[in-house]
Write a protein that holds these residues in place. Structure first.
Motif, PDB file in Angstrom:
ATOM      1  N   GLU A  52      -3.624   6.723  -2.423  1.00 55.44           N
ATOM      2  CA  GLU A  52      -3.087   5.371  -1.968  1.00 55.44           C
ATOM      3  C   GLU A  52      -1.642   5.358  -1.781  1.00 55.44           C
ATOM      4  O   GLU A  52      -1.482   4.281  -1.064  1.00 55.44           O
ATOM      5  CB  GLU A  52      -3.526   4.263  -3.473  1.00 55.44           C
ATOM      6  CG  GLU A  52      -5.064   4.087  -2.937  1.00 55.44           C
ATOM      7  CD  GLU A  52      -5.107   2.985  -3.871  1.00 55.44           C
ATOM      8  OE1 GLU A  52      -6.542   2.806  -3.513  1.00 55.44           O
ATOM      9  OE2 GLU A  52      -5.084   2.899  -5.081  1.00 55.44           O
ATOM     10  N   LEU A  89       0.774   4.006   1.328  1.00 58.83           N
ATOM     11  CA  LEU A  89       1.193   2.891   1.042  1.00 58.83           C
ATOM     12  C   LEU A  89       2.953   2.842   0.931  1.00 58.83           C
ATOM     13  O   LEU A  89       3.993   1.972   1.144  1.00 58.83           O
ATOM     14  CB  LEU A  89       1.099   1.222  -0.138  1.00 58.83           C
ATOM     15  CG  LEU A  89      -0.095   1.226   0.291  1.00 58.83           C
ATOM     16  CD1 LEU A  89      -1.014   0.904  -1.067  1.00 58.83           C
ATOM     17  CD2 LEU A  89       0.032  -0.134   1.622  1.00 58.83           C
ATOM     18  N   THR A 109      -8.213  -3.755  -3.456  1.00 61.74           N
ATOM     19  CA  THR A 109      -7.742  -4.116  -2.796  1.00 61.74           C
ATOM     20  C   THR A 109      -6.190  -3.861  -3.656  1.00 61.74           C
ATOM     21  O   THR A 109      -5.818  -3.782  -5.076  1.00 61.74           O
ATOM     22  CB  THR A 109      -7.037  -5.396  -2.140  1.00 61.74           C
ATOM     23  OG1 THR A 109      -8.290  -6.205  -1.216  1.00 61.74           O
ATOM     24  CG2 THR A 109      -5.422  -5.997  -1.311  1.00 61.74           C
ATOM     25  N   ARG A 158      -5.075  -0.683   6.538  1.00 59.22           N
ATOM     26  CA  ARG A 158      -3.700  -1.023   5.997  1.00 59.22           C
ATOM     27  C   ARG A 158      -3.220  -2.109   6.998  1.00 59.22           C
ATOM     28  O   ARG A 158      -3.587  -2.246   8.457  1.00 59.22           O
ATOM     29  CB  ARG A 158      -2.683  -0.259   6.173  1.00 59.22           C
ATOM     30  CG  ARG A 158      -1.928  -0.965   5.305  1.00 59.22           C
ATOM     31  CD  ARG A 158      -0.893   0.919   4.989  1.00 59.22           C
ATOM     32  NE  ARG A 158      -0.576   1.251   5.962  1.00 59.22           N
ATOM     33  CZ  ARG A 158       0.910   1.519   7.078  1.00 59.22           C
ATOM     34  NH1 ARG A 158       1.303   0.302   6.655  1.00 59.22           N
ATOM     35  NH2 ARG A 158       1.832   1.861   8.148  1.00 59.22           N
ATOM     36  N   SER A 201       2.391  -4.437   3.202  1.00 63.88           N
ATOM     37  CA  SER A 201       1.370  -3.909   3.202  1.00 63.88           C
ATOM     38  C   SER A 201       0.293  -4.252   2.497  1.00 63.88           C
ATOM     39  O   SER A 201       0.990  -4.058   1.598  1.00 63.88           O
ATOM     40  CB  SER A 201       2.069  -2.544   3.691  1.00 63.88           C
ATOM     41  OG  SER A 201       1.825  -1.977   4.596  1.00 63.88           O
ATOM     42  N   LEU A 256      -3.689  -2.377   1.408  1.00 65.06           N
ATOM     43  CA  LEU A 256      -4.317  -1.329   1.506  1.00 65.06           C
ATOM     44  C   LEU A 256      -6.150  -2.058   0.887  1.00 65.06           C
ATOM     45  O   LEU A 256      -6.383  -2.685  -0.157  1.00 65.06           O
ATOM     46  CB  LEU A 256      -4.046   0.111   0.840  1.00 65.06           C
ATOM     47  CG  LEU A 256      -5.363   0.998   1.574  1.00 65.06           C
ATOM     48  CD1 LEU A 256      -5.529   1.170   2.966  1.00 65.06           C
ATOM     49  CD2 LEU A 256      -4.510   2.241   0.010  1.00 65.06           C
TER      50      LEU A 256
END
Ligand SMILES: C=C(O[C@@H]1C=C(C(=O)O)C=C[C@H]1O)C(=O)O
Length: 189
Positions: free
Chosen positions: A60, A64, A91, A164, A171, A173
């Motif tokens: 992740e 990101l 999230t 994303r 941003s 995810l």
């Protein structure tokens, strides 16, 4: 094949003879809002399970663009259709750069994130990627718990998708894990 590679999120749903996946294909691939899709069929609700600073997985963090181990805002919810839990959503929002998403997420409560992501013109959505989660994946156990699928009858895998969303310089995810009980909700058949 390395463990990391086996658990990779893939850009295509591999062709499979796994008949158990067939019904999910349409839900996995749909680029529209899950919230809107459920609302169109039945009584929709969001239950917030977790909203706090947490540590994203290395994967992740990579997606990101943040350093591994750096904390981020983590929101986990269960989505309901007609009182049946159908989706577990996880999230991740980086703390930096701060921006409108930081405030919006903090104030969201049990309103759907999707209602924000799909209504505000400033959001862009990247490619959907897919994964067949099992016990080796960090999201698997939280998903089993959130979907209330633990115990002796617990499934050994769950289908999931991830994408994303961008908003200005921020941003977020979004990973969504689908309950195998999705098919016991008459409204969704
Ligand atoms: C992205 C959407 O929002 C849904 C709601 C979420 C939430 O409230 O945290 C998270 C992911 C989604 O399952 C959507 O509706 O498609």
């Amino acid at each position: 094949m390395s463990i990391a590679r086996r658990q990779a999120w893939r850009e295509s749903l591999l062709r499979t003879t796994d008949s158990a996946r067939a019904p999910f294909n349409n839900w996995l691939r749909g680029r529209g809002s899950l919230t809107a899709r459920i609302q169109a069929k039945g009584r929709f609700a969001v239950r917030v399970l977790r909203q706090e600073l947490g540590t994203p997985t290395a994967d992740e963090a990579r997606v990101l663009g943040i350093e591994p181990g750096v904390q981020a805002w983590v929101r986990e919810v269960a989505l309901f259709c007609d009182d049946q839990i159908v989706v577990f959503a996880h999230t991740v929002l980086p703390r930096r750069p701060r921006g409108p998403l930081t405030v919006w997420l903090a104030r969201l409560g049990n309103r759907s994130l999707g209602a924000l992501l799909f209504s505000h013109p400033g959001f862009t959505r990247g490619q959907l990627t897919f994964n067949r989660l099992d016990h080796r994946h960090a999201l698997f156990e939280p998903a089993l718990t959130a979907l209330q699928l633990g115990g002796s009858e617990a499934p050994t895998m769950l289908w999931a998708r991830r994408s994303r969303f961008g908003f200005g310089g921020q941003s977020v995810l979004v990973s969504e894990v689908f309950s195998p009980l999705l098919w016991q909700v008459p409204a969704l058949l």
